[in-house]
Design a protein around this motif. Structure first.
Motif, PDB file in Angstrom:
ATOM      1  N   ASN A 236       0.830  -1.199   0.000  1.00 39.25           N
ATOM      2  CA  ASN A 236       0.000   0.000   0.000  1.00 39.25           C
ATOM      3  C   ASN A 236       0.866   1.251   0.000  1.00 39.25           C
TER       4      ASN A 236
ATOM      5  N   GLY B 155      -9.596  -5.262   1.151  1.00 42.99           N
ATOM      6  CA  GLY B 155     -10.421  -5.332   2.349  1.00 42.99           C
ATOM      7  C   GLY B 155     -11.628  -4.416   2.340  1.00 42.99           C
ATOM      8  N   LEU B 156     -11.707  -3.515   1.367  1.00 42.75           N
ATOM      9  CA  LEU B 156     -12.876  -2.641   1.239  1.00 42.75           C
ATOM     10  C   LEU B 156     -13.572  -2.993  -0.079  1.00 42.75           C
ATOM     11  N   PRO B 157     -14.903  -2.853  -0.132  1.00 45.74           N
ATOM     12  CA  PRO B 157     -15.621  -3.272  -1.342  1.00 45.74           C
ATOM     13  C   PRO B 157     -15.157  -2.500  -2.573  1.00 45.74           C
ATOM     14  N   LEU B 158     -14.833  -3.254  -3.629  1.00 42.54           N
ATOM     15  CA  LEU B 158     -14.341  -2.642  -4.860  1.00 42.54           C
ATOM     16  C   LEU B 158     -15.503  -2.027  -5.633  1.00 42.54           C
TER      17      LEU B 158
ATOM     18  N   SER C  31      -4.003  -2.497   4.823  1.00 45.88           N
ATOM     19  CA  SER C  31      -2.825  -3.368   4.780  1.00 45.88           C
ATOM     20  C   SER C  31      -2.869  -4.386   5.909  1.00 45.88           C
TER      21      SER C  31
ATOM     22  N   PRO D  83      -3.871  -7.574   7.886  1.00 45.90           N
ATOM     23  CA  PRO D  83      -4.450  -8.901   7.627  1.00 45.90           C
ATOM     24  C   PRO D  83      -5.692  -9.168   8.466  1.00 45.90           C
TER      25      PRO D  83
ATOM     26  N   TRP E 103      -8.612  -7.503   6.667  1.00 45.42           N
ATOM     27  CA  TRP E 103      -9.042  -8.206   5.451  1.00 45.42           C
ATOM     28  C   TRP E 103     -10.075  -9.277   5.776  1.00 45.42           C
TER      29      TRP E 103
ATOM     30  N   ARG F 145      -2.665  -7.802  15.818  1.00 48.94           N
ATOM     31  CA  ARG F 145      -1.723  -8.918  15.928  1.00 48.94           C
ATOM     32  C   ARG F 145      -0.296  -8.457  15.657  1.00 48.94           C
TER      33      ARG F 145
ATOM     34  N   THR G  62       1.388  -7.060  13.190  1.00 51.03           N
ATOM     35  CA  THR G  62       2.101  -7.474  11.979  1.00 51.03           C
ATOM     36  C   THR G  62       2.936  -6.333  11.401  1.00 51.03           C
TER      37      THR G  62
ATOM     38  N   ASN H  49       2.306  -4.209   9.306  1.00 47.51           N
ATOM     39  CA  ASN H  49       1.998  -3.794   7.937  1.00 47.51           C
ATOM     40  C   ASN H  49       1.546  -2.335   7.910  1.00 47.51           C
TER      41      ASN H  49
END
Lengths: 252, 141
Positions: free
Chosen positions: A89, A113-116, A173, A175, A178, A221, A223, A225
């Motif tokens: 990202n 993770g967001l609606p396209l 970004s 996980p 998502w 968690r 990560t 990101n």
């Protein structure tokens, strides 16, 4: 003079500035035609000082006007053009061609993770809904004549999280986000942090209560990101850890 | 165009469109989390079996010994090696995550701590695996 200059718009220069052909792989999706998103490649002539956003503009203006993406200021302030560039990202307006490996195609797709909605445009509403939920505004009962005074060190306490431009690069970004769209996400926690640690604000316990939830900070968690995706360099995971500690041990 | 977009926001028409593109290229933090999750699930399934086989001692010592003797073969020996390797990563990385959450400088040094975890993991594996595998394949200690 053969070196690249800062003249980003390709003005007709006297000395030739070197250009190169870049292959842009763009993940397209037209909801009226496509069942599934598809990759489409474009060859564009670019300067090393051009940005990914310039490449998208060239495609849209010269090759395929139907290419859809968001952008406003184009200078990394408005936070409109967060997208996944080569799997990470980034803001398209802050990613320079010379920093990418141009021997390979450059992959550009919408954030995850967001609606396209279409091409590189996603529905940001779930993202802003989480943002609104943490009450991202100053809540103070005092009615001062002029201003609410704050010491420099009190101001510095939450300085990092004031930089957020709500581009959603961090949240999309993550996980956890998502797979679990209910999670508040890094951006909402960052903006809660900005007021939780503001000495002038009086509603930090309310926000800590909101975030002390199954879908709140405990979903994190670590990560990292988000910290790596943030175009403003906010230490997002650090901010989330501070909110976790504030819930457990109180503010420090 | 703008009107169309506004209407799609309210109707949430495209909610079923899940973008599945390239693999997100996360860094050490993301991959350590992936490994942590994989080892965690593996250890969980081992624990299920382990609770069962240990509970056999309450049934009868004979039954317990019978179950234990079925473990004495090279395939289970390799499984034990994998289990210890998984537990070592999960344990060291778990300490790293605790430090990230509770130590004020944890987030800052997370990458360094990740490589320390990997180093400890390699050292631990190098110390354990040869001895254990030698035992497994020489049949009986």
């Amino acid at each position: 003079m053969a070196t690249a200059t800062l003249d980003s718009p390709p003005a007709p220069a006297e000395a030739p500035i070197p250009t190169f052909t870049v292959t842009m792989m763009v993940r397209r999706f037209d909801p009226d035609v496509d069942e599934e998103p598809r990759w489409q490649d474009f060859d564009v002539e670019m300067y090393p000082t051009d940005r990914v956003l310039d490449a998208l503009h060239k495609i849209k203006w010269e090759q395929d006007g139907s290419l859809t993406f968001r952008r406003s200021c184009a200078h990394g302030v408005c936070g409109s053009d967060a997208m996944r560039i080569n799997g990470r990202n980034r803001l398209a307006c802050k990613t320079l061609m010379k920093d990418l490996d141009i021997t390979k195609p450059i992959y550009v797709e919408a954030i995850k993770g967001l609606p396209l909605e279409k091409d590189l445009v996603v529905d940001m509403e779930p993202f802003f809904a989480s943002y609104r939920e943490v009450q991202p505004f100053l809540q103070a009962s005092s009615k001062p004549e002029k201003e609410r005074i704050q010491s420099a060190s009190d101001r510095a306490r939450f300085d990092d999280t004031t930089k957020c431009i709500l581009c959603a690069a961090c949240t999309s970004s993550c996980p956890v986000f998502w797979t679990d769209g209910q999670y508040f996400g890094p951006a909402a926690i960052v903006n809660a942090h900005r007021f939780i640690f503001d000495s002038r604000d009086e509603a930090s316990s309310v926000r800590l209560d909101i975030l002390n939830d199954k879908e709140g900070v405990w979903r994190c968690r670590t990560t990292f990101n988000c910290s790596e995706a943030c175009p403003r360099g906010i230490q997002v995971t650090q901010a989330i850890a501070e909110v976790k500690q504030a819930i457990m041990f109180g503010k420090r | 165009m703008a009107i169309e977009e506004a209407s799609t926001l309210t109707t949430a028409r495209s909610s079923s469109k899940r973008p599945a593109g390239t693999l997100y290229r996360g860094n050490t933090g993301m991959w350590s989390w992936v490994l942590h999750r994989i080892t965690g699930v593996a250890i969980y399934f081992f624990l299920l079996v382990h609770v069962l086989d240990t509970a056999m001692i309450r049934v009868s010592p004979g039954a317990y010994d019978a179950v234990m003797s079925t473990y004495k073969n090279p395939i289970m020996g390799l499984g034990e090696t994998a289990l210890v390797i998984a537990i070592m990563f999960h344990a060291f990385n778990g300490l790293r995550i605790i430090l990230i959450d509770f130590w004020s400088k944890g987030a800052k040094y997370q990458r360094l701590m990740f490589w320390i975890v990997i180093a400890l993991w390699v050292i631990g594996t190098a110390g354990f695996a040869p001895i254990h595998l030698a035992n497994v394949f020489s049949e009986g200690h």
